[in-house]
Write a protein that holds these residues in place. Structure first.
Motif, mmCIF file in Angstrom:
data_model
loop_
_atom_site.group_PDB
_atom_site.id
_atom_site.type_symbol
_atom_site.label_atom_id
_atom_site.label_comp_id
_atom_site.label_asym_id
_atom_site.label_seq_id
_atom_site.Cartn_x
_atom_site.Cartn_y
_atom_site.Cartn_z
ATOM 1 N N TRP A 135 0.812 -1.213 0.000
ATOM 2 C CA TRP A 135 0.000 0.000 0.000
ATOM 3 C C TRP A 135 0.850 1.269 0.000
ATOM 4 O O TRP A 135 0.446 2.307 -0.520
ATOM 5 N N GLU A 138 2.178 2.339 -3.724
ATOM 6 C CA GLU A 138 1.241 2.568 -4.824
ATOM 7 C C GLU A 138 1.022 4.056 -5.059
ATOM 8 O O GLU A 138 1.046 4.849 -4.103
ATOM 9 N N THR A 143 -5.240 2.842 -6.092
ATOM 10 C CA THR A 143 -5.135 1.692 -5.206
ATOM 11 C C THR A 143 -5.467 0.409 -5.953
ATOM 12 O O THR A 143 -6.491 0.319 -6.640
ATOM 13 N N SER A 144 -4.617 -0.597 -5.811
ATOM 14 C CA SER A 144 -4.836 -1.872 -6.478
ATOM 15 C C SER A 144 -5.912 -2.676 -5.753
ATOM 16 O O SER A 144 -6.250 -2.410 -4.588
ATOM 17 N N THR A 147 -4.564 -4.293 -2.547
ATOM 18 C CA THR A 147 -4.487 -3.385 -1.404
ATOM 19 C C THR A 147 -5.875 -3.095 -0.844
ATOM 20 O O THR A 147 -6.054 -2.969 0.370
#
Length: 771
Positions: A135, A138, A143-144, A147
């Protein structure tokens, strides 16, 4: 003497009529009350430890598990699948216990095992979640999914309101970085500082170390990391702080300032009364674990272990190494005024004194016309000078009699208070006012601060405040947490009357604070004077420049799509290059409190990327587009290094520990000796603020913090502390030594300000589009 009479609990004399007993009932009553308070505090600490230790469970969940198990057995359902029966079979005391009692006990044992197992599974699961640091790397607002899932799990796992130490056992251990990675990153960090020949020499040393000795030392370091809670912190505390034999004043201790613009009262005694009371309220919350842990993003907990030694702690001098004395309980503070020392009791009949009562007690000290005893005035200079003379004097002159009792009173105090006769604070008409304020907090007159205490609260004659903190027990964010709470409680909860006094009625008059007695012989006075001369020479050599930069603040920097910290660090490199014409090894303090017992790590902010940008800024032939591109690369690289440091992938603590292992093994490493001998000519740190968000700075803009600072690390270098106070203000604390012809704090401050203006102009300037 009245004090001696009151101190006697009982007396007995033999007379012709027998033994005559005389009890001091008042003293015995106080002893009884003290015992009750001590027992109550032990029970509170035990309760806090239990609740923190079983988080997120609670004693009520244990009862619930037991009740469900017993209810199931009553309904002829065995939830243990036969485990309770097996426990029943091996349970001793068959001839004593009835079958029903044995079944109940077996069910309770099984239920407790299930309950404890659930807690252990929770801790291990949370530890795995907290080991994820993706986190942090990134891009902002990108945000992926991974995460997002992680964040959701973290919110679920910590949904129950935690206590201060609830997450301590779940925090991951600080990992030992790979030796190859550390060596590579080290070489990258020194590349802009060395010419080709010197860099080739360093590269050869690094490769030889990595192939041979480094691998051996790394194995020992891995071994330590397996059994120690943190492979760095204990050695860092001992060898960087406690084994230092030079003065800790200026060289180690640091300071924190009051509000920059706002002073709620000019009454010195009233301000002291509110602040002392606020700090004791914080201590009460700390002891009970009621302070919420600091959490990144509101969900990632940071280690709180440094807070344990905030109060009742003193650094005790030794001839070879110092030690930290931390008491579980203390019920008084030590107050210094005009060279005199007082013991101020904080409780009456088991109750904490109110602010108005504390104000009255402080006023008694201020009104005392008595003079210092022989040798008493400069006594605290012992804590400001070299450590060995202080250790020897402590052993020779303070180990018995009245001196031992008085020194014990100072060292066992909750904290130390200095009531200064001078005024301090920001004065818009006096440009040097903040610098004078800073020097007053950093070293004072060298004998009006007890530099060995965990912190000294300084209250100036005009009601302005400050702290001087000893560094070995904790780092600046910890004392900053206390300071934020204290100032906010003082202004927004306790408050003052219209005439500037503490609110409330002082009620019945209390016995005045007890004046400490000293019997300081001439030989001890000679040691005190020598320590004072050493400290005075050091203090007089400090060139300090504390200034406000009001052109813009972090608000504008964020609008330019830049990290404020990266912006300032790159501005520092530009200012230093303009000052010296070359680059230097630069230290920026980061923290590793995402790990258990974590303290600090170093970010080496002078990089190849930042040096390329600085050279481009000083090259008139470079275009704005090129400079802006190089700035973005330098800023991104700086943020990456900061994140690596925070996530346990820094290089300096790793190299430091490898060096300590080599010394224990009796082996010399030319590479490590070279690394550890390099001077940090630019030592920097950002002061944290609004850790607790106790008030809104937009609503109360006058309540911005002035931050804090420290002395220079290198004789020919600078110490720079900075704080982004609000959206439109940056406060700088710059220190150097007057004895160095290489440095000038005021000149360097102006260069930093100009560098920030130049960077802001670059970031705001429109870029010509390419055709």
């Amino acid at each position: 003497m009245a004090e001696a009479h009151q101190a006697v609990a009982f007396q007995f004399t033999v007379t012709p009529d027998g033994i005559d007993l005389q009890f001091g009932r008042d003293v015995l009553r106080h002893i009884w009350l003290s015992g009750l308070v001590a027992c109550r505090k032990r029970l509170i600490r035990l309760k806090s430890s239990v609740l923190s230790g079983v988080y997120p469970a609670s004693p009520s969940t244990w009862f619930a598990v037991v009740a469900v198990t017993l209810g199931s057995l009553y309904g002829k359902v065995d939830p243990s699948l036969g485990v309770i029966t097996r426990i029943n079979d091996i349970l001793p005391g068959q001839s004593v216990l009835t079958p029903i009692s044995r079944t109940v006990i077996s069910a309770v044992i099984f239920s407790s095992g299930v309950w404890v197992s659930g807690i252990l599974v929770y801790r291990q699961t949370l530890r795995i979640l907290l080991s994820y640091h993706g986190w942090m790397f990134e891009p902002h607002k990108k945000t992926s999914l991974k995460t997002k899932i992680w964040a959701g799990c973290m919110k679920v796992m910590s949904s129950r309101q935690p206590m201060l130490y609830s997450f301590q056992m779940s925090l991951p251990k600080l990992p030992v970085p790979a030796l190859e990675d550390t060596v590579i990153r080290y070489l990258q960090s020194v590349r802009p500082l060395l010419d080709d020949d010197k860099f080739s020499e360093m590269k050869i040393l690094a490769e030889e170390f990595q192939k041979d000795l480094g691998r051996k030392l790394q194995k020992y370091l891995h071994l330590k990391s397996w059994w120690a809670s943190n492979y760095v912190s204990d050695w860092w505390e001992e060898y960087i702080y406690l084994r230092g034999r030079g003065p800790i004043m200026v060289n180690s201790n640091y300071y924190a300032m009051d509000f920059l613009y706002f002073t709620p009262t000019t009454n010195q005694a009233a301000r002291a009364g509110n602040i002392i009371h606020s700090m004791l309220l914080y201590r009460r919350k700390l002891e009970r674990g009621l302070i919420p842990p600091v959490r990144a993003l509101g969900i990632v907990p940071m280690c709180s272990n440094q807070m344990v030694r905030m109060f009742n702690t003193t650094r005790i001098p030794g001839e070879e190494t110092d030690r930290l004395q931390h008491l579980v309980e203390s019920r008084h503070v030590c107050v210094h005024h005009k060279g005199r020392y007082y013991r101020l009791a904080l409780y009456q009949n088991g109750n904490l004194l109110s602010p108005s009562q504390l104000q009255a007690q402080i006023q008694c000290i201020l009104d005392d016309p008595s003079a210092p005893q022989p040798g008493e005035e400069k006594l605290a200079a012992l804590t400001a000078g070299n450590r060995v003379p202080w250790a020897q004097a402590r052993s020779s002159f303070f180990s018995q009699g009245v001196n031992r009792a008085s020194l014990s009173c100072v060292e066992r105090a909750v904290f130390f208070i200095s009531l200064d006769e001078e005024e301090a604070g920001f004065n818009e008409e006096d440009k040097s006012s903040l610098s004078v304020y800073a020097k007053a907090l950093l070293h004072g007159n060298c004998y009006n601060r007890w530099f060995d205490k965990s912190f000294t609260l300084v209250v100036f004659a005009n009601g302005k405040l400050g702290l001087n903190a000893e560094h070995s027990w904790a780092d600046a964010p910890i004392i900053g947490h206390l300071w934020e709470f204290t100032l906010a409680t003082d202004c927004f909860q306790l408050g003052y009357t219209e005439d500037g006094n503490c609110r409330g009625d002082p009620a019945l008059p209390l016995p005045p604070p007890y004046r400490l007695l000293w019997d300081i012989p001439p030989k001890c006075r000679e040691v005190i004077e020598r320590s004072y001369i050493t400290a005075k020479t050091l203090a007089d050599d400090v060139d300090f420049n504390c200034l406000r930069f009001t052109d813009f603040g972090k608000g504008l920097i964020k609008k330019c799509r830049s990290s404020p910290d990266a912006f300032f660090q790159i501005a520092l490199q530009l200012a230093h290059f303009r000052e010296k014409g070359h680059f230097c090894l630069t230290y920026e303090a980061s923290m590793t409190r995402l790990f258990r017992d974590g303290r600090t790590e170093t970010v080496r902010s002078c990089t190849s990327q930042s040096s390329d940008f600085v050279k481009a800024m000083e090259d008139p032939s470079q275009t704005k587009e090129k400079r802006l591109s190089l700035y973005r690369a330098a800023a991104e690289n700086h943020q990456l290094m900061y994140r690596l440091a925070m996530t346990g992938k820094g290089i300096d603590r790793h190299l430091f520990c490898l060096y300590i292992v080599s010394k224990y093994l009796g082996t010399d490493s030319p590479f490590l000796q070279k690394v550890l001998s390099e001077p940090w000519r630019l030592s920097t740190s950002q002061t944290p603020q609004q850790q607790q968000k106790l008030y809104d700075l937009e609503e109360f803009p006058d309540h911005v913090s002035a931050g804090g600072g420290f002395g220079p690390v290198a004789d020919d270098g600078y110490g720079v502390s900075y704080i982004f106070a609000g959206e439109n203000l940056i406060t700088l604390h710059i220190s150097s030594k007057l004895s160095s012809p290489e440095t000038n704090s005021h000149r360097f401050g102006q260069r930093i300000c100009q560098a920030m203006r130049d960077l802001a102009q670059l970031l705001q300037s429109p870029v010509t589009p390419k055709l």
